[in-house]
Motif scaffolding. Structure first.
Motif, PDB file in Angstrom:
ATOM      1  N   SER A  60      39.058  41.529  45.387  1.00 36.09           N
ATOM      2  CA  SER A  60      39.124  40.200  44.581  1.00 36.09           C
ATOM      3  C   SER A  60      37.846  39.459  44.547  1.00 36.09           C
ATOM      4  O   SER A  60      36.921  39.622  45.373  1.00 36.09           O
ATOM      5  CB  SER A  60      40.173  39.550  45.272  1.00 36.09           C
ATOM      6  N   SER A  61      37.344  38.834  43.586  1.00 33.65           N
ATOM      7  CA  SER A  61      36.316  37.760  43.417  1.00 33.65           C
ATOM      8  C   SER A  61      36.802  36.386  43.557  1.00 33.65           C
ATOM      9  O   SER A  61      38.135  36.209  43.659  1.00 33.65           O
ATOM     10  CB  SER A  61      35.681  37.732  42.099  1.00 33.65           C
ATOM     11  N   ALA A  62      36.067  35.456  43.893  1.00 35.32           N
ATOM     12  CA  ALA A  62      36.502  34.013  44.267  1.00 35.32           C
ATOM     13  C   ALA A  62      37.389  33.503  43.115  1.00 35.32           C
ATOM     14  O   ALA A  62      38.412  32.731  43.177  1.00 35.32           O
ATOM     15  CB  ALA A  62      35.231  33.057  44.385  1.00 35.32           C
ATOM     16  N   SER A  63      37.242  33.948  42.025  1.00 36.94           N
ATOM     17  CA  SER A  63      37.970  33.545  40.694  1.00 36.94           C
ATOM     18  C   SER A  63      39.296  33.963  40.741  1.00 36.94           C
ATOM     19  O   SER A  63      40.383  33.701  40.175  1.00 36.94           O
ATOM     20  CB  SER A  63      37.026  33.739  39.527  1.00 36.94           C
ATOM     21  N   ASP A  64      39.768  35.056  41.501  1.00 36.49           N
ATOM     22  CA  ASP A  64      40.881  35.637  41.586  1.00 36.49           C
ATOM     23  C   ASP A  64      41.839  35.035  42.601  1.00 36.49           C
ATOM     24  O   ASP A  64      42.949  35.538  42.715  1.00 36.49           O
ATOM     25  CB  ASP A  64      40.737  37.137  41.684  1.00 36.49           C
ATOM     26  N   ILE A  65      41.262  34.362  43.717  1.00 34.26           N
ATOM     27  CA  ILE A  65      41.734  34.014  44.651  1.00 34.26           C
ATOM     28  C   ILE A  65      42.364  32.428  44.735  1.00 34.26           C
ATOM     29  O   ILE A  65      41.555  31.463  44.409  1.00 34.26           O
ATOM     30  CB  ILE A  65      40.963  34.078  45.970  1.00 34.26           C
ATOM     31  N   VAL A  66      43.589  32.074  44.808  1.00 33.89           N
ATOM     32  CA  VAL A  66      44.048  30.619  44.830  1.00 33.89           C
ATOM     33  C   VAL A  66      44.350  30.492  46.625  1.00 33.89           C
ATOM     34  O   VAL A  66      44.970  31.247  47.250  1.00 33.89           O
ATOM     35  CB  VAL A  66      45.542  30.651  44.277  1.00 33.89           C
ATOM     36  N   GLN A 112      46.989  36.727  53.898  1.00 35.37           N
ATOM     37  CA  GLN A 112      46.599  38.301  53.549  1.00 35.37           C
ATOM     38  C   GLN A 112      46.415  38.382  52.129  1.00 35.37           C
ATOM     39  O   GLN A 112      45.388  38.817  51.455  1.00 35.37           O
ATOM     40  CB  GLN A 112      47.181  39.177  54.544  1.00 35.37           C
ATOM     41  N   MET A 113      47.841  38.420  51.736  1.00 33.20           N
ATOM     42  CA  MET A 113      47.872  39.118  50.284  1.00 33.20           C
ATOM     43  C   MET A 113      47.366  38.066  49.417  1.00 33.20           C
ATOM     44  O   MET A 113      46.836  38.580  48.272  1.00 33.20           O
ATOM     45  CB  MET A 113      49.428  39.215  50.216  1.00 33.20           C
ATOM     46  N   THR A 114      47.230  36.959  49.604  1.00 29.28           N
ATOM     47  CA  THR A 114      46.606  35.988  48.344  1.00 29.28           C
ATOM     48  C   THR A 114      45.274  36.038  48.596  1.00 29.28           C
ATOM     49  O   THR A 114      44.658  35.490  47.690  1.00 29.28           O
ATOM     50  CB  THR A 114      47.132  34.370  49.069  1.00 29.28           C
ATOM     51  N   LYS A 115      44.642  36.634  49.453  1.00 27.01           N
ATOM     52  CA  LYS A 115      43.026  37.127  49.362  1.00 27.01           C
ATOM     53  C   LYS A 115      42.965  38.497  48.867  1.00 27.01           C
ATOM     54  O   LYS A 115      41.997  39.086  48.878  1.00 27.01           O
ATOM     55  CB  LYS A 115      42.512  36.998  50.600  1.00 27.01           C
ATOM     56  N   GLY A 116      44.070  39.130  48.420  1.00 20.65           N
ATOM     57  CA  GLY A 116      43.864  40.442  47.996  1.00 20.65           C
ATOM     58  C   GLY A 116      44.020  41.379  48.769  1.00 20.65           C
ATOM     59  O   GLY A 116      43.325  42.800  48.677  1.00 20.65           O
ATOM     60  N   LEU A 117      44.299  41.203  50.177  1.00 19.21           N
ATOM     61  CA  LEU A 117      44.249  42.154  51.376  1.00 19.21           C
ATOM     62  C   LEU A 117      45.694  42.711  51.713  1.00 19.21           C
ATOM     63  O   LEU A 117      46.747  42.074  51.473  1.00 19.21           O
ATOM     64  CB  LEU A 117      43.490  41.549  52.586  1.00 19.21           C
ATOM     65  N   PRO A 118      45.526  43.961  52.358  1.00 17.32           N
ATOM     66  CA  PRO A 118      46.981  44.385  52.877  1.00 17.32           C
ATOM     67  C   PRO A 118      47.522  43.403  54.096  1.00 17.32           C
ATOM     68  O   PRO A 118      46.704  42.599  54.436  1.00 17.32           O
ATOM     69  CB  PRO A 118      46.585  45.682  53.634  1.00 17.32           C
ATOM     70  N   VAL A 119      48.704  43.320  54.418  1.00 19.30           N
ATOM     71  CA  VAL A 119      49.397  42.538  55.173  1.00 19.30           C
ATOM     72  C   VAL A 119      49.004  42.713  56.619  1.00 19.30           C
ATOM     73  O   VAL A 119      48.933  41.630  57.393  1.00 19.30           O
ATOM     74  CB  VAL A 119      50.844  42.473  55.075  1.00 19.30           C
ATOM     75  N   GLY A 120      48.389  43.611  56.808  1.00 20.40           N
ATOM     76  CA  GLY A 120      47.680  43.872  58.207  1.00 20.40           C
ATOM     77  C   GLY A 120      46.756  45.207  58.321  1.00 20.40           C
ATOM     78  O   GLY A 120      46.352  45.705  57.440  1.00 20.40           O
ATOM     79  N   ASP A 137      47.230  48.272  46.852  1.00 26.91           N
ATOM     80  CA  ASP A 137      45.953  48.783  47.416  1.00 26.91           C
ATOM     81  C   ASP A 137      44.909  49.175  46.128  1.00 26.91           C
ATOM     82  O   ASP A 137      45.432  49.400  45.094  1.00 26.91           O
ATOM     83  CB  ASP A 137      46.167  50.156  48.047  1.00 26.91           C
ATOM     84  N   GLY A 138      43.909  48.500  46.250  1.00 29.27           N
ATOM     85  CA  GLY A 138      42.866  48.359  45.141  1.00 29.27           C
ATOM     86  C   GLY A 138      43.037  47.447  44.065  1.00 29.27           C
ATOM     87  O   GLY A 138      42.080  47.264  43.260  1.00 29.27           O
ATOM     88  N   LEU A 139      43.950  46.525  44.082  1.00 28.95           N
ATOM     89  CA  LEU A 139      44.103  45.567  42.965  1.00 28.95           C
ATOM     90  C   LEU A 139      43.347  44.366  43.719  1.00 28.95           C
ATOM     91  O   LEU A 139      43.417  44.099  44.791  1.00 28.95           O
ATOM     92  CB  LEU A 139      45.488  45.530  42.678  1.00 28.95           C
ATOM     93  N   SER A 140      43.171  43.451  42.737  1.00 29.74           N
ATOM     94  CA  SER A 140      42.727  42.125  43.179  1.00 29.74           C
ATOM     95  C   SER A 140      43.948  41.116  43.337  1.00 29.74           C
ATOM     96  O   SER A 140      45.072  41.462  43.481  1.00 29.74           O
ATOM     97  CB  SER A 140      41.875  41.478  41.799  1.00 29.74           C
ATOM     98  N   ALA A 141      43.508  39.845  43.994  1.00 23.97           N
ATOM     99  CA  ALA A 141      44.331  39.025  44.260  1.00 23.97           C
ATOM    100  C   ALA A 141      45.163  38.469  42.995  1.00 23.97           C
ATOM    101  O   ALA A 141      46.350  37.893  43.099  1.00 23.97           O
ATOM    102  CB  ALA A 141      43.912  38.000  45.042  1.00 23.97           C
TER     103      ALA A 141
END
Length: 435
Positions: A60-66, A112-120, A137-141
């Motif tokens: 993710s980039s900053a524009s993808d993250i709420v 985690q997920m709202t930053k485009g990361l796995p849950v743990g 996995d591999g997708l943006s937020a």
């Protein structure tokens, strides 16, 4: 579904002394910073890493993250995303501690997920299930927001919450047009609304929340949505519903701070302080009889809505955002906008200036096996500060008089109290309920 719950409960209780159950192991691996602690049980935090490797960079980039943390939950006044995954849950455990642990685990996973990361943390241990289901996995937020609410049925004897049920969370009365409601598509102790610009990212939330809830809660019903049907920001164009009309032109926008204060966010007027900064969500599954609609004359379709189909302008105007002139008449004295037109009956001018914030989505669920007709329509989501003063009188008026009723059926209904936002790591939705 029931067997999965029984198996998980067995796993929880059958662990040897000094060992952790599977759900405790998952819980301890979830989060982004800090530890969620409930009743002495710690749920730690870790970023996803591969054994012997460095953390993989987020897609993710900053524009993808709420931002997940905040005074209000994201997914309400947030500019509406393109896709929806929604689920209502019933709590099956009678343990208040287990319920709080689940909410804390959900909140840490959501961060985690709202930053485009796995849950743990990913450890690739072949002898244990993966921490994350992996489909995102591999997708943006993808602009993901996760919004959680509590249904009226949660405030019973199980957790001692009866005295904390807000007056505004009164059960919805039977409304005109409710004859087609299906219990299997209605109600619920909890709701989870996941909105994103990628359908896999939204579905990933519901799948992982259901997995993390095993032994404590189960999905009661769910709904996928595509194509937002209203704008919630001045920066968005108004999209069309499956009837081909622009929907929600006069919706409350994120930039309208006064409207949000007056009509959406719960303030000092509440009888339950824990809801201050929250809102109330009404969810309605509205099936459209689109085969019948598609045979109707264009002029009649436009009279049903009170708008021109192509431009979206009211029948008294030239552009979409022209204010409807409800007093305008034809030369024969009949109203230009018919008395039973949707735009007239739903507008604030005829509803004591009440407004709601709509975040609806189109849906399609295949065909009705009994008729062979498409099962498709609108999954209506509306936020407000008091459904008794806003949704109920508006829907009562529509249900009695709206010409649109010929072409729609309400098949699902639910109401939820959506508490204020999660403030920081270690907090979770409605934490003060158990203070």
């Amino acid at each position: 579904m029931g067997q999965a719950v029984d198996d998980e409960a067995t796993t929880e209780t059958a662990a040897e002394p000094g060992t952790a159950s599977r759900r405790q192991v998952i819980g301890r691996a979830i989060g982004a910073a800090g530890v969620v602690a409930v009743g002495g049980v710690g749920y730690g935090v870790a970023r996803a890493t591969e054994p012997g490797g460095s953390p993989s960079p987020p897609a993710s980039s900053a524009s993808d993250i709420v931002p997940f943390y905040g005074a209000n939950q994201a997914g309400i006044a947030t500019p509406a995303q393109d896709r929806l995954a929604f689920a209502a849950f019933d709590v099956t455990s009678g343990s208040a501690q287990a319920f709080q642990v689940m909410l804390g685990t959900w909140a840490a996973a959501a961060a985690q997920m709202t930053k485009g990361l796995p849950v743990g943390a990913v450890d690739n241990n072949p002898q244990s299930p993966p921490i994350d289901t992996g489909e995102a996995d591999g997708l943006s937020a993808a602009g993901l927001t996760i919004t959680v609410g509590f249904g009226p049925s949660l405030f019973d004897h199980r957790f001692g919450l009866a005295g904390k049920r807000p007056a505004a969370l009164a059960d919805l009365p039977t409304l005109p047009g409710d004859g087609s409601l299906q219990p299997a598509r209605s109600g619920g102790d909890l709701c989870v609304q996941a909105c994103a610009d990628d359908p896999t990212v939204a579905f990933h939330v519901i799948r992982n929340f259901a997995r993390l809830a095993r032994g404590t809660a189960v999905i009661r019903w769910s709904q996928l949505g595509f194509g937002r049907t209203s704008s919630t920001s001045d920066s968005q164009q108004t999209e069309r519903n499956l009837m081909g009309f622009k929907d929600g032109t006069r919706n409350i926008k994120a930039e309208a701070a006064d409207d949000l204060r007056d009509h959406v966010w719960v303030g000092s007027e509440t009888d339950q302080a824990w809801m201050t900064g929250g809102s109330y969500l009404v969810a309605r599954r509205i099936r459209m009889l689109i085969e019948s609609w598609d045979t109707d004359y264009l002029s009649d379709q436009e009279n049903v809505f009170g708008r021109f189909k192509t431009s979206g302008a009211p029948l008294t105007g030239k552009s979409e955002f022209d204010t409807p002139d409800l007093a305008a008449k034809h030369t024969d004295g009949t109203p230009v906008i018919p008395l039973n037109a949707h735009i007239r009956l739903a507008g604030p001018e005829t509803n004591n200036n009440q407004k709601i914030l709509r975040r609806g989505y189109s849906y399609t669920d295949g065909i009705d096996s009994a008729t062979g007709l498409l099962d498709a329509g609108l999954f209506f989501l509306a936020y407000q500060k008091d459904p008794r003063r806003q949704f109920v009188p508006i829907q009562t008026r529509l249900g009695h008089q709206d010409n649109l009723n010929e072409y729609i059926r309400h098949t699902g209904s639910a109401l939820f109290a959506v508490p204020p936002g999660v403030s920081a790591a270690g907090d979770w939705w409605g934490k003060s309920l158990f203070a």
